[in-house]
Write an enzyme that holds these catalytic residues in place. Structure first.
Site, PDB file in Angstrom:
ATOM      1  N   GLY A  46       0.851  -1.153  -0.393  1.00 41.77           N
ATOM      2  CA  GLY A  46      -0.077  -0.364  -0.012  1.00 41.77           C
ATOM      3  C   GLY A  46       0.789   1.338   0.026  1.00 41.77           C
ATOM      4  N   GLN A  51       2.663   9.936   1.213  1.00 43.84           N
ATOM      5  CA  GLN A  51       4.567   8.945   1.584  1.00 43.84           C
ATOM      6  C   GLN A  51       5.309   9.687   0.027  1.00 43.84           C
ATOM      7  OE1 GLN A  51       2.315   5.592   2.052  1.00 43.84           O
ATOM      8  NE2 GLN A  51       4.551   4.723   2.646  1.00 43.84           N
ATOM      9  N   CYS A  88       6.522  -0.788   7.362  1.00 43.32           N
ATOM     10  CA  CYS A  88       5.513   0.606   6.172  1.00 43.32           C
ATOM     11  C   CYS A  88       7.189   1.185   5.689  1.00 43.32           C
ATOM     12  CB  CYS A  88       5.639   1.940   7.442  1.00 43.32           C
ATOM     13  SG  CYS A  88       4.496   3.579   6.682  1.00 43.32           S
ATOM     14  N   HIS A 130      -4.239   1.462   7.545  1.00 44.23           N
ATOM     15  CA  HIS A 130      -2.740   1.645   8.429  1.00 44.23           C
ATOM     16  C   HIS A 130      -2.288   3.265   6.844  1.00 44.23           C
ATOM     17  CE1 HIS A 130       1.638   0.652   7.802  1.00 44.23           C
ATOM     18  NE2 HIS A 130       1.643   1.931   7.306  1.00 44.23           N
ATOM     19  N   HIS A 134      -2.199   7.088   7.281  1.00 47.21           N
ATOM     20  CA  HIS A 134      -1.185   8.196   6.960  1.00 47.21           C
ATOM     21  C   HIS A 134      -2.035   8.858   5.714  1.00 47.21           C
ATOM     22  CE1 HIS A 134       2.241   6.640   6.256  1.00 47.21           C
ATOM     23  NE2 HIS A 134       1.816   4.960   5.697  1.00 47.21           N
TER      24      HIS A 134
HETATM   25 ZN    ZN Z   1       2.638   3.214   5.325  1.00 44.97          ZN
END
Ligand code: ZN
Length: 156
Positions: A46, A51, A88, A130, A134
């Protein structure tokens, strides 16, 4: 299509709340494609837009059942408990146990603008929670019950 640079822990952008997408324009479509490419290259299951340095509510997931592209995902139902190990791409070389719901329902908009609901259990529920975290500047280490030692070059 392009690979985007992953932001790592310590980058203040990862701690910001992302904005909703109001129009699915070419920038959003390109972002989704780039995020999918980046996720596969980095071998993640993912990836959330912050990110890769973009503060928009956009997430891609592939837990081995095909790629999901979610715009403005929102948790609308959760049930049960599942404690499992998470990692992550933005928090390299760390992993830990996190408690997540066993089952979730998430409302989102797909890349054509259609509103949908996806139901996920187990790994998919974990990935959905998750990645949505974020978008609110939350990392798994904030919720970690116990840190787990990661072996280098571990293969999944
Ligand atoms: Zn993550």
């Amino acid at each position: 299509m392009a690979i985007r640079q992953i932001r790592y822990i310590g980058d203040p952008l990862l701690r910001k709340v992302s904005r909703e997408v109001t129009e699915i324009d070419d920038r959003i479509k390109i972002l989704l494609e780039d995020m999918v490419d980046t996720m596969y290259k980095e071998e993640g299951i993912g990836l959330a837009a912050p990110q890769v340095g973009v503060l928009r509510r956009v997430v891609v997931i592939d837990v081995g059942e095909g790629v999901l592209k979610l715009i403005n995902p929102e948790l609308i139902y959760e049930e049960g408990e599942n404690i499992d190990i998470e990692g992550c791409l933005s928090v390299p070389n760390r992993a830990g146990k996190v408690k997540r719901p066993e089952k979730v329902k998430v409302k989102y908009i797909d890349e054509t603008g259609e509103e949908k609901v996806i139901e996920g259990t187990g790994l998919l529920a974990k990935a959905l929670c998750h990645e949505i975290d974020h978008l609110d500047g939350i990392l798994f280490i904030d919720k970690m019950i116990e840190e787990v030692v990661v072996e280098e070059e571990e293969e999944e």
